[in-house]
Structure formats: structure tokens, C-alpha cells
Design a protein around this motif. Structure first.
Motif, PDB file in Angstrom:
ATOM      1  N   GLY A  28       0.835  -1.191   0.000  1.00 20.49           N
ATOM      2  CA  GLY A  28       0.000   0.000   0.000  1.00 20.49           C
ATOM      3  C   GLY A  28       0.869   1.240   0.000  1.00 20.49           C
ATOM      4  N   CYS A  29       0.277   2.354  -0.360  1.00 26.10           N
ATOM      5  CA  CYS A  29       1.019   3.617  -0.379  1.00 26.10           C
ATOM      6  C   CYS A  29       1.053   4.234   1.015  1.00 26.10           C
ATOM      7  N   CYS A  30       2.089   5.025   1.263  1.00 28.02           N
ATOM      8  CA  CYS A  30       2.320   5.630   2.577  1.00 28.02           C
ATOM      9  C   CYS A  30       1.333   6.776   2.828  1.00 28.02           C
ATOM     10  N   ASP A  31       1.350   7.271   4.059  1.00 31.55           N
ATOM     11  CA  ASP A  31       0.453   8.367   4.423  1.00 31.55           C
ATOM     12  C   ASP A  31       0.812   9.685   3.753  1.00 31.55           C
ATOM     13  N   ASP A  32       2.031   9.824   3.251  1.00 30.97           N
ATOM     14  CA  ASP A  32       2.395  11.017   2.492  1.00 30.97           C
ATOM     15  C   ASP A  32       1.879  10.961   1.057  1.00 30.97           C
ATOM     16  N   SER A  33       1.379   9.802   0.642  1.00 33.94           N
ATOM     17  CA  SER A  33       0.732   9.669  -0.665  1.00 33.94           C
ATOM     18  C   SER A  33      -0.675  10.252  -0.561  1.00 33.94           C
ATOM     19  N   LEU A  34      -1.356  10.401  -1.675  1.00 36.15           N
ATOM     20  CA  LEU A  34      -2.695  10.982  -1.661  1.00 36.15           C
ATOM     21  C   LEU A  34      -3.715  10.110  -0.939  1.00 36.15           C
ATOM     22  N   ASN A  35      -3.530   8.788  -0.990  1.00 35.74           N
ATOM     23  CA  ASN A  35      -4.576   7.900  -0.512  1.00 35.74           C
ATOM     24  C   ASN A  35      -4.291   7.158   0.784  1.00 35.74           C
ATOM     25  N   GLY A  36      -3.057   7.050   1.214  1.00 40.63           N
ATOM     26  CA  GLY A  36      -2.733   6.380   2.468  1.00 40.63           C
ATOM     27  C   GLY A  36      -3.266   4.961   2.556  1.00 40.63           C
ATOM     28  N   HIS A  37      -3.115   4.202   1.481  1.00 41.11           N
ATOM     29  CA  HIS A  37      -3.692   2.855   1.435  1.00 41.11           C
ATOM     30  C   HIS A  37      -3.065   1.875   2.424  1.00 41.11           C
ATOM     31  N   ALA A  38      -1.803   2.065   2.805  1.00 39.57           N
ATOM     32  CA  ALA A  38      -1.188   1.151   3.780  1.00 39.57           C
ATOM     33  C   ALA A  38      -1.888   1.265   5.131  1.00 39.57           C
ATOM     34  N   THR A  39      -2.119   2.495   5.583  1.00 37.55           N
ATOM     35  CA  THR A  39      -2.822   2.695   6.847  1.00 37.55           C
ATOM     36  C   THR A  39      -4.270   2.236   6.741  1.00 37.55           C
ATOM     37  N   ALA A  40      -4.907   2.498   5.619  1.00 38.09           N
ATOM     38  CA  ALA A  40      -6.290   2.034   5.422  1.00 38.09           C
ATOM     39  C   ALA A  40      -6.364   0.516   5.507  1.00 38.09           C
ATOM     40  N   HIS A  41      -5.382  -0.168   4.928  1.00 40.22           N
ATOM     41  CA  HIS A  41      -5.335  -1.636   5.003  1.00 40.22           C
ATOM     42  C   HIS A  41      -5.182  -2.085   6.454  1.00 40.22           C
ATOM     43  N   ALA A  42      -4.273  -1.469   7.175  1.00 41.59           N
ATOM     44  CA  ALA A  42      -4.068  -1.835   8.583  1.00 41.59           C
ATOM     45  C   ALA A  42      -5.336  -1.610   9.396  1.00 41.59           C
ATOM     46  N   THR A  43      -6.020  -0.506   9.143  1.00 38.63           N
ATOM     47  CA  THR A  43      -7.245  -0.191   9.872  1.00 38.63           C
ATOM     48  C   THR A  43      -8.363  -1.178   9.556  1.00 38.63           C
ATOM     49  N   SER A  44      -8.524  -1.504   8.276  1.00 40.06           N
ATOM     50  CA  SER A  44      -9.637  -2.379   7.883  1.00 40.06           C
ATOM     51  C   SER A  44      -9.406  -3.850   8.224  1.00 40.06           C
ATOM     52  N   THR A  45      -8.141  -4.265   8.269  1.00 38.96           N
ATOM     53  CA  THR A  45      -7.854  -5.683   8.509  1.00 38.96           C
ATOM     54  C   THR A  45      -7.391  -5.975   9.932  1.00 38.96           C
ATOM     55  N   GLY A  46      -6.902  -4.962  10.632  1.00 39.20           N
ATOM     56  CA  GLY A  46      -6.309  -5.183  11.943  1.00 39.20           C
ATOM     57  C   GLY A  46      -4.879  -5.681  11.876  1.00 39.20           C
TER      58      GLY A  46
END
Length: 120
Positions: free
Chosen positions: A41-59
Motif C-alpha cells: 500500500g502507499c504511505c500516508d504522504d501519498s494521496l490515498n494512504g492505502h497502507a494505513t487504510a489496510h491496517a485499519t480495515s484488517t487489523g
């Protein structure tokens, strides 16, 4: 599985770029790898922050940098960076892959876009 909760050293990364950005046609700044399932996933400095979103949605609590020359881990539960075990290869995106990337989708004014995004 290692003795660190949230890390599986046997799982390969999901691919060379952010899965979610690839799916929606977006672009990323830096990449992070889920240490449990390999999701890139992309980092939080990217537009979408998909890495954090993945961590949040999956635990799934831990990511590792997927950038060349970086091997640090980050634990979302504690907000701590740490040194961890060696994960299954590859350990970073291809050297020829642009940062930000992918090269054909990065706008010419990407730096200003990211600055504006951080300031919102």
C-alpha cells in the motif's frame, strides 16, 4: 510465522506497487508492505494512504518500508518504528520503478499536489 505478533516472514509481497492505487488508476509517493499478509500500500504522504487504510480495515498491525535501502518496520498499535526480521523477498519495489510512481500516472506538479494534500 515469527514470534512477533503481526509478522509472517514467509509471505511474499503482493506486487511491485500499491494494489489499491493500481486498482483505481492513482499514483503513490512511497510504498509500505503489510508484514502479515504482504499487501503493498502507499504511505500516508501519498494521496490515498492505502497502507494505513489496510491496517485499519484488517487489523494487521505492522508495516515495513518497501523502498530500496530501507528495512524499518512500523507498529500501528504503538506508533513505534523498530528493526525486525527479514521478510520473504523481494524486499523493495524494483529499482527501475520511479518514485513517485508509476511513472506514466504521476502528474508533472506532483510535489505541489502532495504539499497541498498535507496542508488540508
Amino acid at each position: 510465522m515469527t514470534d512477533i505478533d503481526g509478522i509472517d516472514t514467509h509471505i511474499a509481497p503482493s506486487g511491485p506497487g500499491c494494489l489499491d492505487c493500481e486498482a483505481d488508476g492513482s499514483w503513490w509517493f512511497h510504498l509500505r508492505r503489510c508484514a502479515l499478509c504482504g499487501h503493498i500500500g502507499c504511505c500516508d504522504d501519498s494521496l490515498n494512504g492505502h497502507a494505513t487504510a489496510h491496517a485499519t480495515s484488517t487489523g494487521h498491525p505492522i508495516v515495513q518500508s518497501f523502498e530500496p535501502g530501507e528495512s524499518w518496520f512500523f507498529d500501528y498499535r504503538t506508533d513505534d518504528m523498530f528493526t525486525g526480521p527479514v521478510l520473504a523477498p523481494p524486499h523493495h519495489h524494483p529499482d527501475a520503478q520511479a518514485t513517485p510512481g508509476p511513472d506514466d500516472r504521476v502528474p508533472g506538479n506532483w510535489q505541489q499536489i502532495l504539499l497541498d494534500h498535507r496542508g488540508r
